[in-house]
Design a protein around this motif. Structure first.
Motif, PDB file in Angstrom:
ATOM      1  N   ILE A  45      87.359  41.228  38.979  1.00  0.00           N
ATOM      2  CA  ILE A  45      87.890  41.061  37.619  1.00  0.00           C
ATOM      3  C   ILE A  45      87.835  42.415  36.915  1.00  0.00           C
ATOM      4  O   ILE A  45      86.788  43.063  36.887  1.00  0.00           O
ATOM      5  N   LYS A  46      88.973  42.818  36.359  1.00  0.00           N
ATOM      6  CA  LYS A  46      89.039  44.124  35.694  1.00  0.00           C
ATOM      7  C   LYS A  46      88.867  43.978  34.181  1.00  0.00           C
ATOM      8  O   LYS A  46      89.288  42.965  33.604  1.00  0.00           O
ATOM      9  N   ALA A  47      88.319  45.012  33.566  1.00  0.00           N
ATOM     10  CA  ALA A  47      88.259  45.053  32.100  1.00  0.00           C
ATOM     11  C   ALA A  47      89.688  45.138  31.575  1.00  0.00           C
ATOM     12  O   ALA A  47      90.461  45.997  32.008  1.00  0.00           O
ATOM     13  N   ALA A  48      90.032  44.265  30.644  1.00  0.00           N
ATOM     14  CA  ALA A  48      91.401  44.218  30.111  1.00  0.00           C
ATOM     15  C   ALA A  48      91.697  45.407  29.199  1.00  0.00           C
ATOM     16  O   ALA A  48      92.852  45.744  28.958  1.00  0.00           O
ATOM     17  N   ALA A  49      90.641  46.026  28.705  1.00  0.00           N
ATOM     18  CA  ALA A  49      90.768  47.240  27.897  1.00  0.00           C
ATOM     19  C   ALA A  49      89.413  47.939  27.944  1.00  0.00           C
ATOM     20  O   ALA A  49      88.419  47.332  28.328  1.00  0.00           O
ATOM     21  N   SER A  50      89.393  49.203  27.576  1.00  0.00           N
ATOM     22  CA  SER A  50      88.114  49.920  27.543  1.00  0.00           C
ATOM     23  C   SER A  50      87.256  49.363  26.415  1.00  0.00           C
ATOM     24  O   SER A  50      87.781  48.911  25.395  1.00  0.00           O
ATOM     25  N   GLY A  51      85.960  49.422  26.616  1.00  0.00           N
ATOM     26  CA  GLY A  51      85.081  48.929  25.560  1.00  0.00           C
ATOM     27  C   GLY A  51      83.640  48.905  26.015  1.00  0.00           C
ATOM     28  O   GLY A  51      83.302  49.425  27.072  1.00  0.00           O
ATOM     29  N   ARG A  52      82.834  48.297  25.183  1.00  0.00           N
ATOM     30  CA  ARG A  52      81.409  48.237  25.471  1.00  0.00           C
ATOM     31  C   ARG A  52      81.046  46.813  25.875  1.00  0.00           C
ATOM     32  O   ARG A  52      81.612  45.853  25.345  1.00  0.00           O
ATOM     33  N   VAL A  53      80.123  46.685  26.817  1.00  0.00           N
ATOM     34  CA  VAL A  53      79.675  45.356  27.231  1.00  0.00           C
ATOM     35  C   VAL A  53      78.758  44.803  26.142  1.00  0.00           C
ATOM     36  O   VAL A  53      77.680  45.333  25.904  1.00  0.00           O
ATOM     37  N   GLY A  54      79.217  43.761  25.481  1.00  0.00           N
ATOM     38  CA  GLY A  54      78.422  43.148  24.418  1.00  0.00           C
ATOM     39  C   GLY A  54      77.471  42.117  24.967  1.00  0.00           C
ATOM     40  O   GLY A  54      76.396  41.889  24.427  1.00  0.00           O
ATOM     41  N   PHE A  55      77.888  41.470  26.053  1.00  0.00           N
ATOM     42  CA  PHE A  55      77.040  40.449  26.671  1.00  0.00           C
ATOM     43  C   PHE A  55      77.388  40.351  28.134  1.00  0.00           C
ATOM     44  O   PHE A  55      78.556  40.423  28.515  1.00  0.00           O
ATOM     45  N   SER A  56      76.366  40.221  28.948  1.00  0.00           N
ATOM     46  CA  SER A  56      76.565  39.967  30.365  1.00  0.00           C
ATOM     47  C   SER A  56      75.427  39.065  30.792  1.00  0.00           C
ATOM     48  O   SER A  56      74.279  39.488  30.842  1.00  0.00           O
ATOM     49  N   GLY A  57      75.737  37.809  31.025  1.00  0.00           N
ATOM     50  CA  GLY A  57      74.684  36.864  31.375  1.00  0.00           C
ATOM     51  C   GLY A  57      75.247  35.464  31.466  1.00  0.00           C
ATOM     52  O   GLY A  57      76.443  35.283  31.673  1.00  0.00           O
ATOM     53  N   TRP A  58      74.369  34.509  31.264  1.00  0.00           N
ATOM     54  CA  TRP A  58      74.731  33.104  31.447  1.00  0.00           C
ATOM     55  C   TRP A  58      74.843  32.416  30.101  1.00  0.00           C
ATOM     56  O   TRP A  58      73.969  32.575  29.256  1.00  0.00           O
ATOM     57  N   LEU A  59      75.890  31.680  29.926  1.00  0.00           N
ATOM     58  CA  LEU A  59      76.034  30.844  28.735  1.00  0.00           C
ATOM     59  C   LEU A  59      76.473  29.465  29.189  1.00  0.00           C
ATOM     60  O   LEU A  59      77.330  29.347  30.071  1.00  0.00           O
ATOM     61  N   ARG A  60      75.889  28.471  28.561  1.00  0.00           N
ATOM     62  CA  ARG A  60      76.200  27.108  28.940  1.00  0.00           C
ATOM     63  C   ARG A  60      77.726  26.860  28.880  1.00  0.00           C
ATOM     64  O   ARG A  60      78.374  27.248  27.922  1.00  0.00           O
ATOM     65  N   GLY A  61      78.246  26.232  29.877  1.00  0.00           N
ATOM     66  CA  GLY A  61      79.679  25.959  29.914  1.00  0.00           C
ATOM     67  C   GLY A  61      80.444  27.123  30.509  1.00  0.00           C
ATOM     68  O   GLY A  61      81.231  26.959  31.421  1.00  0.00           O
TER      69      GLY A  61
ATOM     70  N   ASN B 228      78.386  32.368  34.285  1.00  0.00           N
ATOM     71  CA  ASN B 228      78.217  33.825  34.189  1.00  0.00           C
ATOM     72  C   ASN B 228      79.383  34.369  33.391  1.00  0.00           C
ATOM     73  O   ASN B 228      80.537  34.177  33.765  1.00  0.00           O
ATOM     74  N   VAL B 229      79.066  35.045  32.316  1.00  0.00           N
ATOM     75  CA  VAL B 229      80.138  35.512  31.432  1.00  0.00           C
ATOM     76  C   VAL B 229      79.890  36.957  31.017  1.00  0.00           C
ATOM     77  O   VAL B 229      78.746  37.381  30.866  1.00  0.00           O
ATOM     78  N   VAL B 230      80.983  37.689  30.912  1.00  0.00           N
ATOM     79  CA  VAL B 230      80.934  39.060  30.390  1.00  0.00           C
ATOM     80  C   VAL B 230      81.771  39.073  29.112  1.00  0.00           C
ATOM     81  O   VAL B 230      82.874  38.528  29.083  1.00  0.00           O
ATOM     82  N   ILE B 231      81.224  39.683  28.075  1.00  0.00           N
ATOM     83  CA  ILE B 231      81.980  39.845  26.829  1.00  0.00           C
ATOM     84  C   ILE B 231      82.090  41.336  26.535  1.00  0.00           C
ATOM     85  O   ILE B 231      81.076  42.045  26.520  1.00  0.00           O
ATOM     86  N   LEU B 232      83.300  41.801  26.362  1.00  0.00           N
ATOM     87  CA  LEU B 232      83.515  43.206  26.025  1.00  0.00           C
ATOM     88  C   LEU B 232      83.938  43.321  24.569  1.00  0.00           C
ATOM     89  O   LEU B 232      84.700  42.497  24.068  1.00  0.00           O
ATOM     90  N   GLU B 233      83.436  44.359  23.916  1.00  0.00           N
ATOM     91  CA  GLU B 233      83.822  44.661  22.536  1.00  0.00           C
ATOM     92  C   GLU B 233      84.785  45.832  22.572  1.00  0.00           C
ATOM     93  O   GLU B 233      84.473  46.850  23.196  1.00  0.00           O
ATOM     94  N   HIS B 234      85.899  45.681  21.897  1.00  0.00           N
ATOM     95  CA  HIS B 234      86.905  46.744  21.889  1.00  0.00           C
ATOM     96  C   HIS B 234      87.121  47.257  20.479  1.00  0.00           C
ATOM     97  O   HIS B 234      86.681  46.643  19.509  1.00  0.00           O
ATOM     98  N   GLU B 235      87.859  48.338  20.396  1.00  0.00           N
ATOM     99  CA  GLU B 235      88.175  48.876  19.077  1.00  0.00           C
ATOM    100  C   GLU B 235      89.008  47.885  18.288  1.00  0.00           C
ATOM    101  O   GLU B 235      89.690  47.041  18.866  1.00  0.00           O
TER     102      GLU B 235
ATOM    103  N   LEU C 171      79.007  42.358  37.101  1.00  0.00           N
ATOM    104  CA  LEU C 171      78.693  43.669  37.679  1.00  0.00           C
ATOM    105  C   LEU C 171      78.367  44.721  36.616  1.00  0.00           C
ATOM    106  O   LEU C 171      78.200  45.898  36.947  1.00  0.00           O
ATOM    107  N   VAL C 172      78.306  44.309  35.374  1.00  0.00           N
ATOM    108  CA  VAL C 172      78.004  45.272  34.299  1.00  0.00           C
ATOM    109  C   VAL C 172      76.855  44.755  33.449  1.00  0.00           C
ATOM    110  O   VAL C 172      76.547  43.574  33.454  1.00  0.00           O
ATOM    111  N   LYS C 173      76.246  45.704  32.745  1.00  0.00           N
ATOM    112  CA  LYS C 173      75.092  45.356  31.910  1.00  0.00           C
ATOM    113  C   LYS C 173      75.426  45.578  30.437  1.00  0.00           C
ATOM    114  O   LYS C 173      76.268  46.410  30.105  1.00  0.00           O
ATOM    115  N   GLU C 174      74.718  44.853  29.586  1.00  0.00           N
ATOM    116  CA  GLU C 174      74.915  44.991  28.150  1.00  0.00           C
ATOM    117  C   GLU C 174      74.741  46.434  27.715  1.00  0.00           C
ATOM    118  O   GLU C 174      73.819  47.121  28.169  1.00  0.00           O
TER     119      GLU C 174
END
Ligand SMILES: [Zn+2]
Length: 230
Positions: free
Chosen positions: A140-156, A159-166, A180-183
């Motif tokens: 899975i590729k990052a859809a845009a450059s940004g910072r990893v805001g969350f990388s972990g487990w959320l119910r439902g 395993n989820v990655v959340i990226l913060e973008h401009e 594969l990335v860390k907060e």
């Protein structure tokens, strides 16, 4: 995937003051480590999210959730007291910067594949992203450059990655077999951040992908180019 009504971290907290219902932290003293029980009570202010609070204090959100018996991070409300283990003083939480740049990042598709389910804002069939079918393990590729805001487990979401973008945009990548990335890490557009899976509430391997502007989910199809070969 099953619809999750709202994504906790991005919920704006409105000033609804709930008094007298602050959860008591559970005292845990594994192997007599007293420091576990030290901490401060942070009173949630309007606009603060659990994720930002935990980030500001540098504490693990899962730990805070279990100590405060918070099942759903979107449940926290202004006025609520949250026990922050290990903290020595109450901190001011920097709020998300209001977007000065209103330009939309040029997103790319995180994976190619058949769209199993599209975005739907209708409350009865609400789906805050798109489900893209792909074999287990697909990068899975990052859809845009940004910072990893969350990388972990959320119910439902599993395993989820959340990226913060401009510009106040966020992208969400759920049901991963592997993150594969860390907060806090910076990722470039196109960088592999996770692998497709079926973790959380997912039937079969697919990517649940969301784009948000602040807390508001947007239809990714309107922000992405036509997908190659599908
Ligand atoms: Zn989905």
């Amino acid at each position: 995937m099953k619809v999750i009504p709202f994504f906790g971290f991005f919920v704006l907290i409105f000033p609804v003051f709930i008094l007298g219902c602050a959860p008591k932290p559970i005292r845990v003293e594994p192997h007599g480590v007293k420091s576990e029980t030290k901490g401060v009570y942070h009173t949630v202010k309007p606009g603060e999210t659990l994720w930002r609070i935990c980030k500001a204090y540098g504490v693990d959100m899962n730990k805070v959730m279990s100590l405060n018996r918070i099942e759903d991070p979107s449940d926290i409300k202004a006025g609520q007291k949250i026990f922050i283990p290990g903290a020595t003083k109450v901190l001011e939480i920097p709020l998300a910067k209001p977007s000065v740049d209103s330009s939309v990042p040029k997103f790319i598709w995180p994976i190619n594949g058949k769209i199993l389910r599209g975005f739907c804002a209708d409350p009865s069939r609400r789906h805050e992203g798109v489900d893209i079918k792909a074999p287990f393990g697909t990068p899975i590729k990052a859809a845009a450059s940004g910072r990893v805001g969350f990388s972990g487990w959320l119910r439902g979401y599993g395993n989820v990655v959340i990226l913060e973008h401009e510009g106040g945009f966020y992208t969400v990548y759920a049901h991963n077999s592997l993150n594969l990335v860390k907060e806090g890490e910076w990722v470039e557009k196109g960088q592999i951040i996770a692998q497709v899976g079926n973790s959380g509430k997912a039937e079969g391997a697919h990517l649940h992908f969301e784009i948000r502007k602040g807390p508001k989910p947007l239809d990714p199809m309107t922000l992405l180019p036509k997908m190659n070969s599908y």
